[in-house]
Design an enzyme around this catalytic site. Structure first.
Site, short mmCIF file in Angstrom:
data_model
loop_
_atom_site.label_atom_id
_atom_site.label_comp_id
_atom_site.label_asym_id
_atom_site.label_seq_id
_atom_site.Cartn_x
_atom_site.Cartn_y
_atom_site.Cartn_z
N ASP A 155 0.81 -1.01 -0.02
CA ASP A 155 -0.02 0.15 -0.20
C ASP A 155 0.83 1.38 0.00
OD1 ASP A 155 -2.93 0.92 0.50
OD2 ASP A 155 -1.95 1.75 2.23
N GLU A 201 1.71 -0.45 -4.96
CA GLU A 201 0.55 0.64 -5.23
C GLU A 201 1.27 1.77 -5.47
OE1 GLU A 201 -3.40 2.76 -3.66
OE2 GLU A 201 -1.64 2.65 -2.30
C1 GLC Z 1 -4.58 2.67 -0.47
C2 GLC Z 1 -5.56 1.67 -0.35
C3 GLC Z 1 -6.84 2.59 -0.11
C4 GLC Z 1 -6.62 3.30 1.23
C5 GLC Z 1 -5.28 3.93 1.16
C6 GLC Z 1 -4.84 4.34 2.49
O1 GLC Z 1 -4.67 3.80 -1.52
O2 GLC Z 1 -5.81 1.33 -1.72
O3 GLC Z 1 -8.09 1.84 -0.26
O4 GLC Z 1 -7.72 3.97 1.68
O5 GLC Z 1 -4.25 3.49 0.72
O6 GLC Z 1 -4.16 3.27 3.36
#
Ligand code: GLC
Length: 530
Positions: A201, A265
């Protein structure tokens, strides 16, 4: 190298555990539920599942605020069920990738509870603390990605703490070697249990500027996302030092046999920036390409993103593609506007580009966003910005397995945690029975991709095409063509056999130089068999 590792050849399927399958009648999906649906996933032909966080969380941000990284959220099961899931998946040739959240913890994590207890607490420096400005305001101008300042004053200790998301999600201080060590242990804990890798993440944003400098203002040339933030987050994301951490994790993942994978991500909207997260082949294995997700559904725009990605990643780095996830409107709504023809064109691109496809649960049956009333909101973003449609609940609703009360997701009479969409119009059971369904189309596409080396390993080369068509070659013997328009197009220079089309009726057709595509039609053709 291409074609030799599962994460390059295979298809990853994203499961949102709360919405996949409820096994105990509480209206919330769980790990035993996922186990009971593994046969379906095996039938679909996918190679790995990525589960959004299953770790312990008070759910301020639906699982992305973790209070214990080495245990399972009780609503989902326990460590034993997680082990069973990994083993049962392995029996079917399916790998399990988990989600790790290193940017922040929950404010109820024992580290943060200690950190905020006093300025001298052992975990104080595990988080980012700073004194108020002389006027008492926050230490700098950073804003949270969820809106409002990225700082909250902790009245007891008189300092602000940083949170790039909710105040309940305090950012960790990645300059602190103890934090780095703690996460090594978390990785090992799960790798040792047989997890095939992690989706990381906020992988682009965990390290913050040490001097906490103000971000510059956004300008009129910036993308809409930055304009909404009002600033360019150059000091609280994409810091150069993040690469040290990614290299450290890669080193750790590589000590395992088989090596564990890191899927990041990397929420940056420039392809060049995304490319940096692969490092010299020593950082992420795969970095999500959000430029593709946010591109308009138009031939030229999509082809441009792919061309740039191919250029930036070159032969060494392997792309990863996705068209939906738990943070964006589903592809059926966002790109296809509810039109099945468009959806199939999108799925065809996802599964035939060079790179690893990540398929979001429900996209294989063409699930659309489900409208959510105010009383049903779960996502903090939706609640905070209501009535603006900023929330992410519409793309997170339960999987419709069949037309029945409870939709095969939960027991009849149980209220699911988020409402169902139109389960009569679209569900797995009916589509499995109908050979012309989008589900069968997706399954056939995955099977073709698996059996045809060109499609899972061949290089990508864009071919000249009429306006509104996007045509590319994979390897030496496979051509993919999409007509992303309301009119018929004739694609010249295609000779061979249609292997598969979005309409189902083109299979086996012989082409002698021209491929004619109806509006919003796509096809995969072989050039070997003539
Ligand atoms: C990422 C996740 C999202 C979350 C954010 C904060 O973007 O995919 O769902 O709200 O991180 O952890």
């Amino acid at each position: 190298m291409a074609g030799s590792e599962w994460w390059r050849d295979g298809v990853i399927y994203q499961v949102y555990p709360r919405s996949f399958q409820d096994s105990n009648g509480d209206g919330i999906g769980d790990l035993s539920g996922i186990i009971s649906r593994l046969d379906y996933l095996e039938w679909l032909g996918i190679d790995a599942i990525w589960l959004t966080p299953i770790t312990v969380s008070p759910d301020a941000d639906v699982g992305y605020d973790v209070s214990d990284y080495c245990n399972v959220q009780p609503q989902f099961g326990d460590l034993r069920t997680a082990d069973e899931l990994i083993a049962e998946a392995a029996r079917r040739g399916i790998k399990v990738v988990l989600d790790i959240v290193p940017n922040h913890t929950s404010d109820r994590h024992r580290w943060f509870i200690d950190a905020r207890s006093s300025r001298m607490a052992p975990h104080r420096d595990w988080y980012v603390w700073a004194d108020p400005k002389p006027d008492g305001g926050p230490p700098n101008n950073w804003v949270s990605q969820f809106g409002g300042p990225a700082w909250t004053l902790d009245a007891r200790t008189g300092q602000y703490y940083l949170h790039n998301f909710l105040p309940e999600q305090p950012d960790l201080n990645w300059w602190n070697p103890e934090v780095r060590d703690a996460f090594d242990d978390i990785y090992r804990f799960w790798f040792d249990r047989g997890v095939a890798g992690f989706r990381i993440d906020v992988a682009h944003g965990i390290v913050k500027d040490r001097e906490l400098r103000d971000n510059p203002a956004a300008t009129a040339d910036d993308n809409p996302w930055l304009q909404r933030l009002g600033q360019r987050p150059i000091y609280n994301t994409e810091r150069p030092e993040v690469h040290d951490v990614l290299r450290r994790w890669r080193g750790l993942a590589d000590t395992y046999q088989p090596p564990r994978i890191l899927l990041g991500e990397t929420y940056v909207l420039e392809v060049r920036s995304m490319g940096r997260f692969y490092g010299e082949g020593d950082e992420l294995h795969l970095a999500f390409n959000f430029t593709y997700v946010h591109a308009p559904f138009a031939a030229r725009a999509l082809a441009e993103v792919v061309a740039e990605s191919e250029l930036v990643l070159g032969n060494r780095n392997w792309p990863v593609w996705t068209v939906s996830n738990h943070d964006v409107s589903r592809v059926m709504t966002r790109w296809a506007g509810g039109d099945e023809r468009k959806l199939r064109c999108a799925l065809l691109s996802l599964l035939t580009l060079r790179g690893t496809p990540v398929l979001y649960y429900g996209d294989e049956i063409g699930m659309a966003d489900t409208p959510i009333g105010r009383e049903d909101l779960q996502d903090p973003l939706g609640k905070r910005h209501w009535p603006q449609p900023r929330g992410r609940d519409p793309e997170r609703t339960p999987m419709p397995w069949r037309k029945a009360e409870g939709a095969g997701f939960t027991d009849a009479g149980v209220r699911p945690w988020l409402p169902f969409g139109d389960t009569a119009a679209r569900n797995v059971e009916d589509q499995r029975r109908g050979p012309g369904s989008t589900l069968c189309f997706t399954r056939d596409l995955i099977a073709l991709r698996r059996e045809r080396r060109d499609l899972h390993a061949g290089r990508y080369r864009q071919l000249p095409a009429p306006a509104d068509a996007w045509v590319w070659q994979r390897g030496s013997g496979t051509t993919v063509a999409l007509n992303l328009s309301d009119h018929r197009v004739e694609v010249p220079g295609v000779t061979g056999l249609v292997l598969m089309g979005t309409t189902g009726s083109r299979h086996g057709e012989r082409l002698k130089g021209t491929l004619t595509l109806a509006p919003w039609e796509g096809a995969i053709c072989s050039s070997e068999s003539i």
